[in-house]
Design a protein around this motif. Structure first.
Motif, PDB file in Angstrom:
ATOM      1  N   GLY A  97       0.819  -1.200   0.000  1.00  0.00           N
ATOM      2  CA  GLY A  97       0.000   0.000   0.000  1.00  0.00           C
ATOM      3  C   GLY A  97       0.857   1.255   0.000  1.00  0.00           C
ATOM      4  N   VAL A  98       1.948   1.219   0.772  1.00  0.00           N
ATOM      5  CA  VAL A  98       2.885   2.351   0.798  1.00  0.00           C
ATOM      6  C   VAL A  98       3.558   2.504  -0.566  1.00  0.00           C
ATOM      7  CG1 VAL A  98       5.028   3.215   1.808  1.00  0.00           C
ATOM      8  CG2 VAL A  98       3.281   2.173   3.282  1.00  0.00           C
ATOM      9  N   ILE A  99       3.984   1.381  -1.146  1.00  0.00           N
ATOM     10  CA  ILE A  99       4.624   1.415  -2.474  1.00  0.00           C
ATOM     11  C   ILE A  99       3.674   2.023  -3.507  1.00  0.00           C
ATOM     12  CG2 ILE A  99       5.493  -0.014  -4.387  1.00  0.00           C
ATOM     13  CD1 ILE A  99       6.521  -1.977  -2.262  1.00  0.00           C
ATOM     14  N   GLY A 100       2.372   1.721  -3.375  1.00  0.00           N
ATOM     15  CA  GLY A 100       1.391   2.249  -4.325  1.00  0.00           C
ATOM     16  C   GLY A 100       1.026   3.702  -4.083  1.00  0.00           C
ATOM     17  N   GLY A 101       1.590   4.321  -3.056  1.00  0.00           N
ATOM     18  CA  GLY A 101       1.336   5.731  -2.797  1.00  0.00           C
ATOM     19  C   GLY A 101       0.095   6.010  -1.960  1.00  0.00           C
ATOM     20  N   PHE A 102      -0.339   5.025  -1.172  1.00  0.00           N
ATOM     21  CA  PHE A 102      -1.570   5.184  -0.381  1.00  0.00           C
ATOM     22  C   PHE A 102      -1.280   5.364   1.106  1.00  0.00           C
ATOM     23  CE2 PHE A 102      -2.712   2.641  -4.099  1.00  0.00           C
ATOM     24  CZ  PHE A 102      -3.808   3.333  -4.594  1.00  0.00           C
ATOM     25  N   PHE A 103      -0.093   5.806   1.456  1.00  0.00           N
ATOM     26  CA  PHE A 103       0.341   5.840   2.854  1.00  0.00           C
ATOM     27  C   PHE A 103      -0.655   6.570   3.757  1.00  0.00           C
ATOM     28  CE2 PHE A 103       2.638   7.951   6.346  1.00  0.00           C
ATOM     29  CZ  PHE A 103       3.082   6.813   7.012  1.00  0.00           C
ATOM     30  N   THR A 104      -1.109   7.737   3.370  1.00  0.00           N
ATOM     31  CA  THR A 104      -1.987   8.533   4.234  1.00  0.00           C
ATOM     32  C   THR A 104      -3.406   7.968   4.317  1.00  0.00           C
ATOM     33  OG1 THR A 104      -2.529   9.986   2.370  1.00  0.00           O
ATOM     34  CG2 THR A 104      -0.668  10.637   3.780  1.00  0.00           C
ATOM     35  N   GLU A 105      -3.753   7.080   3.409  1.00  0.00           N
ATOM     36  CA  GLU A 105      -5.115   6.539   3.373  1.00  0.00           C
ATOM     37  C   GLU A 105      -5.221   5.144   3.979  1.00  0.00           C
ATOM     38  OE1 GLU A 105      -6.698   7.077  -0.727  1.00  0.00           O
ATOM     39  OE2 GLU A 105      -4.793   8.110  -1.040  1.00  0.00           O
TER      40      GLU A 105
END
Length: 433
Positions: free
Chosen positions: A36-44
């Motif tokens: 999820g972090v790799i996909g750019g969704f860290f804040t969500e």
């Protein structure tokens, strides 16, 4: 891009748990977070995970109290009269012994725990098999076939994972499967009859002293299950009626399974063990099994929450649908029913139900097939799954019976495949899939 990320996450997850680099409990939480972090969704990620965990909380609670309830029933001796009755009826007839094996293992397997089922069944009947010179692989095969069908109960593991991964409740997934399981159990009895008839032809009917065998079996049973101090023979009828009422309530579906099991457990614990110390001891004994199953189900909320929230599951489904011939689409449930057998044999239930099943369900949605229908189909392969060397209880059974794993698999696989076929046909005829 999301599709590639999703399939990569599944591949990493399956590799880590199948290679035993990480436990399923750890992998199912950390792997989706990393991707999820790799996909750019860290804040969500926080809200996604919270929503996923909340979605399966009720299922996890139901499983917890179901395991505790059936644990209390076994401790109190609910199945002791059945064991004694079976031993009295079968005497020295190999046919009756094998059919009795099926009936006993089906009944004990109600708790959904393979370890308990195998210990009680083998401990009660192995002395008879040895005395008559019967094939011990038949004992193991019949016990496994029973477990393969009964493992489909919501508290048995596979159904719990399917409900968690597809965000379904037991009324959607399990209740329609009850008649299908009934056909599966009938098939197990047919197999037991066939195998028992072969043993009767080979050995004949042997006259033995029932009391001695019964005593020997019961002494082994007592040594391998629970101290006699916790048996409640005077409450057998109360426990039996309570269990029947509980099962009837589950089928009627007038109240959630979660609440039903919570109430039934509270009544069973209070009536059988009114002393507070005894209650604490019984809960402690069964908490290990309960924790192992419930923790993985709760942890799966993170996995499913991130898969859904990031839309990875949607992208993966679109990719998968593009590879399925248009003419195959309507037959996906039948394909899944048979494919779940090898899938769950070569990989763990965790890997299949949390890694593969959500993708198939999302793909099936494009053909108007519900996730519940795919979930039901995915359970039908369980009779093959219990033969897998990845199942810890299978190794226990091998040790108890004293046979070789390869010999057991070669002997049992055709009968297990028969169970899958019978249940698939029944599910189609009944409109369950």
């Amino acid at each position: 891009m999301l599709s590639i990320l999703g399939f990569s996450m599944i591949a990493v997850f399956m590799y880590l748990i199948m290679s035993k680099r990480l436990s399923a409990l750890v992998a199912i939480m950390l792997v989706p977070i990393i991707f999820g972090v790799i996909g750019g969704f860290f804040t969500e990620l926080g809200p996604m995970m919270q929503e996923g965990v909340e979605g399966i909380a009720s299922t996890a609670i139901m499983i917890l109290f179901a395991i505790l309830y059936f644990g209390i029933m076994i401790d109190s001796g609910l199945f002791d009269p059945l064991i004694s009755k079976i031993l009295k009826i079968v005497k020295g007839d190999p046919l009756k012994i094998v059919v009795g094996t099926a009936i006993l293992s089906m009944t004990v397997a109600l708790d959904g725990d393979g370890t308990t089922t195998y210990i009680i069944t083998v401990s009660a009947l192995l002395p008879l098999y040895k005395r008559l010179g019967m094939n011990k692989i038949i004992l193991a095969t019949v016990a496994m076939l029973s477990m393969g069908v009964m493992n489909m109960t919501p508290w048995g593991g596979a159904s719990a994972m399917a409900m968690a991964s597809l965000n379904l409740d037991a009324s959607q997934l399990f209740l329609p499967m009850i008649p299908v399981m009934g056909f599966g159990l009938i098939w197990v009895l047919v197999v037991a009859f066939i195998l028992g008839k072969g043993e009767r032809k080979r050995l004949g009917v042997v006259e033995i002293q029932h009391n001695h065998t019964n005593s020997e079996a019961n002494s082994e049973l007592a040594a391998t299950t629970v101290s006699r101090d916790y048996r409640r023979p005077k409450l057998v009828w109360f426990n039996f009626i309570l269990t029947i009422v509980l099962m009837a309530s589950l089928i009627i579906d007038f109240m959630s399974l979660t609440i039903l099991f919570m109430i039934a457990f509270a009544i069973a614990l209070l009536v059988n063990y009114p002393d507070l110390k005894d209650q604490q001891d019984r809960i402690a004994v069964h908490s290990k099994n309960a924790l192992a199953v419930v923790s993985i189900v709760i942890a799966a909320g993170i996995f499913t929450g991130i898969m859904s929230g990031t839309k990875m599951i949607d992208a993966m489904a679109i990719t998968l649908v593009s590879f399925i011939p248009e003419s195959f689409g309507p037959f996906l449930p039948v394909i899944v029913a048979f494919a779940s057998a090898p899938f769950t044999f070569f990989m763990s239930n965790n890997a299949f139900y949390f890694g593969v099943l959500p993708i198939i369900a999302q793909a099936a949605d494009a053909y108007g097939i519900s996730a519940a229908e795919i979930g039901r189909a995915s359970l039908i392969g369980q009779p093959i799954h219990v033969l897998s060397p990845l199942v810890a209880a299978a190794h226990l059974l091998i040790g108890l019976v004293g046979t070789d794993f390869g010999d057991l698999q070669r002997f049992a696989v055709k009968w297990a495949l028969g169970t899958v076929t019978v249940m698939t046909i029944a599910a189609i005829i009944l409109g369950v899939i």
